[in-house]
Each structure stands twice: as structure tokens, then as C-alpha cells.
Scaffold this active site. Structure first.
Site, mmCIF file in Angstrom:
data_model
loop_
_atom_site.group_PDB
_atom_site.id
_atom_site.type_symbol
_atom_site.label_atom_id
_atom_site.label_comp_id
_atom_site.label_asym_id
_atom_site.label_seq_id
_atom_site.Cartn_x
_atom_site.Cartn_y
_atom_site.Cartn_z
ATOM 1 N N LYS A 1 0.844 -1.081 0.005
ATOM 2 C CA LYS A 1 -0.123 -0.014 0.044
ATOM 3 C C LYS A 1 0.889 1.350 0.004
ATOM 4 O O LYS A 1 2.041 1.098 -0.094
ATOM 5 C CB LYS A 1 -0.929 0.044 1.372
ATOM 6 C CG LYS A 1 -2.059 -1.168 1.172
ATOM 7 C CD LYS A 1 -2.741 -1.457 0.026
ATOM 8 C CE LYS A 1 -3.557 -0.289 -0.183
ATOM 9 N NZ LYS A 1 -4.524 -0.495 -1.390
ATOM 10 N N HIS B 1 -1.393 3.957 -7.009
ATOM 11 C CA HIS B 1 -2.762 4.606 -7.228
ATOM 12 C C HIS B 1 -2.605 5.995 -7.676
ATOM 13 O O HIS B 1 -3.017 7.011 -7.425
ATOM 14 C CB HIS B 1 -3.729 4.536 -6.309
ATOM 15 C CG HIS B 1 -3.833 3.404 -5.657
ATOM 16 N ND1 HIS B 1 -4.592 2.267 -6.073
ATOM 17 C CD2 HIS B 1 -3.479 2.900 -4.304
ATOM 18 C CE1 HIS B 1 -4.874 1.298 -5.347
ATOM 19 N NE2 HIS B 1 -3.788 1.514 -4.326
#
Length: 350
Positions: free
Chosen positions: A75, A93
Site C-alpha cells: 500500500k 494509485h
């Protein structure tokens, strides 16, 4: 010598890891140095990595790693604005118009580092070489069902947490649904032929939920899709990208509908291509749903690290998929890594 540095995850509720001790042993045998940080939360114990022969480093010491180390996590990094000089493997992302992603790319530009985004590790045909999708869909469907069950009790879904395995999750969820003493809801899954959709549909079917399965053929005309509103649950398993149609528009909030719970497993609320634009932020483990309408209610589940609810199973599955690519880290200029670098350079700010 190629040096892979497996960092501890720093996001709350993140216990997964992308490399198992067995995988680390295989990398060491291939001549790749492996350093694994200590972690207070990792689901797979450190001792396995020690036994495999990995070097061990203090938790969150990756900023001080050697300049040639490749930092590997899952992450996002802490959003502290610091320049990033290392090469990083992670889910960034950052390539689909996300506003937080733009800031991350600026950090790489300033530091001179490179992002090899796990979402963009693809083979020659463009297919991802590894994905957590199945367990994201599985857990996402479970939380969305929990949200629906809470609605039947006149409540809003409470906090969720980590499960020791899928059997524990199924037992708890089944008991919660049985206690309602009413029939199971209906669900529609969009993206049902993919990994995410398969996991979502499997969870629903394990719970006795009738599932309508849609994929590209059913959404090719671009919508609108009033059939979605005729189901109790909608599970979006399509990742946002240019050309993705809108599945549930803001007009649906005031439309006549059966739909009361959306599981946006793809979870791209800040993307310009969000196909479920009825909400504007991800939800959390402590507050799993966002209520976006009251009459009738409509709750959106949009947790962005769903596979962490089943961290051991999801880690082992993902790590096995990714290992062949990690074994190719000795050549970062071609193959899967070369393609990932090209994608990064394409999106790097001018």
C-alpha cells in the site's frame, strides 16, 4: 547484486505482504539479496524470513536503505511530501487521474526515483501478472452483505476487522444473515468474469444470495442500466479507466429502486472515471459504509484494502502469482519491469 527490500506496511489494518518466506528463499537462490523489515502487524511471522536467510532491518527503516535497493511494499507510503530517490514497487494509485497520485508522482520526480506500480505489471498481452482481485471481491461482497443485514435491523454497518481465514468469515456472516429470519437479498455483480467479480460472486453464492452476473457484453452499450436498481446489492468489480460507463448515477439517489447497498470493490472515488459517482471518498474499517441516501437508504462500501480482512490467504495467493516477476528483477529494463517503467515515465509530470 540486485537487492530487494521488503518494507513494513504503514497503513492501518494492513497485515499483508507480497513475498512469503518460501518466495524469499527462491529469490536468494537466484542471487537476489533480500532484506525484510521487522513488522508489528505482518500476518506472516518474521521467523520464516530469518530461517530462509533474509537480512532483517528495523521497522520502517526503508528511507535509509542503500540507494540501489528496490523498496517493495503493497500500500501507499506516508503522505509526508518527502522526495523519493529509491526505486519502489507498490500500488501507487497514481496513473488514473487520482489527485493524491499526482502528489506521489511529484515526490518521485523531485527525488529521482522510479515507481513500478503493481497494478501495471503486465505480460505481453497486457494482462496483469498478479492481483489481489479474488480476495478483494470476496471480502467486499461480505462487507456489503453485512451492510445490508445492518439495514434490516434498522442500523448502519459497524466496524469490521481481520479474520483468521475465510471459514471464520463465512461462519460469522452466515450467522448474522440467519438471525434476520428473512430471505436472502439479490445481488448483481458487474465484472463477473474477472478475478474480483469471481470472488464477489463466490462469496454471495456461498451465502445463498442469488447473483446476476454481468461483464463486458452486458455493459457494452454504455448505459444507463436501470436493471442495477432492481437488485438489493450492487457489486462493482470494474476498475475505473477512460471509457468506463456510469453504472449508478446521482439521479439514482432519488429514483424508485430496490437497491440499498453498493459494494464499490474497485474503489476509485477520486478518479475522473469513477463509475459510481454517488459518493466521494473511500470508507474505512471503522466506518465501512457511507450513507448517501435516506428514503430508501443507500449505503456505499468502498474500503480500499479489502483483502487485508483475510491477510494470510490473500498474501499467499498474491505472492505466488508475483514470484516469477520478482525472480526477473535482475533485468529492470525489459519484460514486465520495462513495461512498468515506461508507464511510470509516461505519467511523470513534465
Amino acid at each position: 547484486m540486485t537487492h530487494l527490500w521488503v518494507r513494513a506496511e504503514q497503513r492501518p489494518n494492513e497485515e499483508r505482504v507480497g513475498l512469503t518466506p518460501e518466495g524469499a528463499k527462491a529469490l536468494l537462490a537466484a542471487g537476489i539479496k533480500v532484506t525484510v523489515e521487522e513488522s508489528s502487524v505482518r500476518a506472516i511471522p518474521l521467523q520464516g524470513y530469518i530461517d530462509a536467510g533474509c537480512d532483517i532491518a528495523p521497522e520502517n527503516s526503508w528511507p535509509q536503505a542503500p540507494a540501489d535497493a528496490i523498496i517493495f511494499g503493497l500500500k501507499e507510503l506516508p503522505e509526508d511530501g518527502t522526495p523519493l530517490p529509491h526505486r519502489h514497487i507498490m500500488f501507487g494509485h497514481a496513473f488514473k487521474g487520482q489527485h493524491s497520485g499526482k502528489a506521489l508522482l511529484e515526490r518521485f520526480k523531485t527525488g529521482g526515483g522510479t515507481l513500478y506500480d503493481l497494478e501495471y505489471l503486465v505480460d505481453e498481452t497486457g494482462r496483469r501478472v498478479a492481483a489481489f482481485g479474488y480476495w478483494a471481491g470476496y471480502a467486499g461482497a461480505a462487507v456489503t452483505l453485512k451492510a445490508w443485514a445492518a439495514q434490516q435491523r434498522g442500523e448502519i454497518c459497524g466496524p469490521v476487522g481481520v479474520y483468521g481465514g475465510k471459514d471464520a468469515l463465512l461462519a460469522e456472516l452466515g450467522g448474522e444473515l440467519d438471525a434476520l429470519n428473512k430471505g436472502r437479498p439479490t445481488a448483481i455483480v458487474i465484472g463477473a468474469l474477472g478475478r474480483v467479480g469471481t470472488g464477489a460472486a463466490d462469496l454471495c453464492e456461498a451465502m445463498g444470495v442469488q447473483v446476476t452476473k454481468w461483464d463486458m457484453a452486458e455493459t457494452a452499450d454504455g448505459g444507463p442500466f436501470p436493471q442495477i436498481l432492481d437488485h438489493d446489492l450492487f457489486l462493482n468489480c470494474i476498475f475505473a479507466r477512460p471509457g468506463t460507463p456510469v453504472f449508478v448515477s446521482r439521479e439514482a439517489l432519488i429514483a424508485e429502486r430496490k437497491l440499498t447497498a453498493i459494494g464499490d470493490v474497485a474503489c476509485d472515488p477520486d478518479s475522473d472515471y469513477n463509475p459510481v459517482p454517488v459518493y466521494d471518498r473511500a470508507t474505512t474499517w471503522n466506518a465501512p459504509v457511507l450513507r448517501v441516501a435516506e428514503t430508501p437508504v443507500l449505503d456505499v462500501m468502498a474500503i480500499d484494502n479489502l483483502p487485508s480482512m483475510l491477510p494470510v490467504e490473500s498474501s499467499e495467493d498474491y505472492a505466488a502469482q508475483l514470484l516469477p516477476s520478482l525472480q526477473a528483477l535482475t533485468d529492470l529494463e525489459s519484460g514486465v519491469w520495462g513495461r512498468a517503467k515506461a508507464t511510470f515515465l509516461e505519467h511523470l509530470p513534465e
